[in-house]
Design a protein around this motif. Structure first.
Motif, mmCIF file in Angstrom:
data_model
loop_
_atom_site.group_PDB
_atom_site.id
_atom_site.type_symbol
_atom_site.label_atom_id
_atom_site.label_comp_id
_atom_site.label_asym_id
_atom_site.label_seq_id
_atom_site.Cartn_x
_atom_site.Cartn_y
_atom_site.Cartn_z
ATOM 1 N N GLU A 143 0.839 -1.204 0.000
ATOM 2 C CA GLU A 143 0.000 0.000 0.000
ATOM 3 C C GLU A 143 0.873 1.253 0.000
ATOM 4 O O GLU A 143 0.645 2.190 -0.769
ATOM 5 N N LYS A 146 2.621 1.567 -3.413
ATOM 6 C CA LYS A 146 1.768 2.145 -4.466
ATOM 7 C C LYS A 146 1.669 3.667 -4.330
ATOM 8 O O LYS A 146 1.709 4.385 -5.332
ATOM 9 N N LYS A 147 1.535 4.141 -3.086
ATOM 10 C CA LYS A 147 1.414 5.591 -2.873
ATOM 11 C C LYS A 147 2.639 6.344 -3.375
ATOM 12 O O LYS A 147 2.518 7.352 -4.072
#
Length: 174
Positions: A143, A146-147
Motif C-alpha cells: 500500500e 503504491k502511494k
C-alpha cells in the motif's frame, strides 16, 4: 529483526545513498583521468539506456495494472540496473572528456537549458524516491509502495526521457 528495525536500517541506507551518489558524481566531474582515451562512444550508449529505461518503466506499470507482479518486479529491477549502468558510463565519460557546450542559439537554447537543468535536478531528487519505492516493495509494504510509486514513476520517467532529449539536442556539438 522487527519490521521497525528493518525499516530504520533501510532508511539509513536510503539517506546515505541519496546524499553520497550526487556528491560523488559532482566530485568525480572535477577529476580528469590523465593519459586515457576519451570515451566518446559512451553518450549514444547511455542515451539509449535512458530510452530503454523509459520504455521499461511504462511496460512495468502496464504489467502491474494487469496484475502481473512478477513481470513488474523484474522490469523494475532491470530499470534500477540500467540506471546504475547509465550513471557509471556517464561518470566515466565525463572523467575522460571535457564537457560539451551547447551550440544552439535563440529560443531553442533556453529550451535546452530548461530541459537540462530540470533533468539534472530531478535526477538527484529521484534517487531517494526510487530507493524508498523499492524498499517498500521488497518489504511487502505494498500500500505504501503504491502511494510513493505514483510520485516516483513520473519523475523517473521524466528523467529518462529528458536524458534522451538532452543527448539528441547536444549530439551535433560533440
Amino acid at each position: 529483526m522487527s519490521a521497525s528495525t528493518t525499516s530504520k536500517k533501510y532508511n539509513i541506507w536510503i539517506w546515505i545513498l541519496s546524499i553520497v551518489i550526487p556528491v560523488a558524481v559532482a566530485v568525480l566531474f572535477t577529476i580528469r583521468i590523465p593519459n586515457v582515451e576519451r570515451l566518446g562512444f559512451l553518450p549514444p550508449i547511455y542515451a539509449t539506456i535512458n530510452g530503454l529505461t523509459a520504455i521499461l518503466l511504462i511496460i512495468s506499470v502496464i504489467q502491474i495494472k494487469k496484475g502481473n507482479r512478477r513481470a513488474h518486479e523484474l522490469l523494475m529491477k532491470t530499470c534500477i540496473v540500467l540506471s546504475v549502468l547509465f550513471l557509471l558510463m556517464y561518470v566515466a565519460y565525463h572523467m575522460t572528456s571535457d564537457s560539451t557546450s551547447y551550440g544552439g542559439e535563440g529560443f531553442i537554447k533556453y529550451i535546452y537549458f530548461f530541459i537540462l537543468i530540470s533533468h539534472i535536478l530531478l535526477s538527484i531528487t529521484v534517487i531517494p524516491f526510487v530507493l524508498i519505492t523499492y524498499v517498500r516493495a521488497i518489504t511487502s509494504n505494498f500500500e505504501a509502495h503504491k502511494k510513493i510509486a505514483r510520485i516516483t514513476f513520473p519523475i523517473w520517467l521524466y528523467v529518462a526521457v529528458t536524458g534522451v532529449i538532452v543527448y539528441i539536442m547536444i549530439s551535433p556539438y560533440y
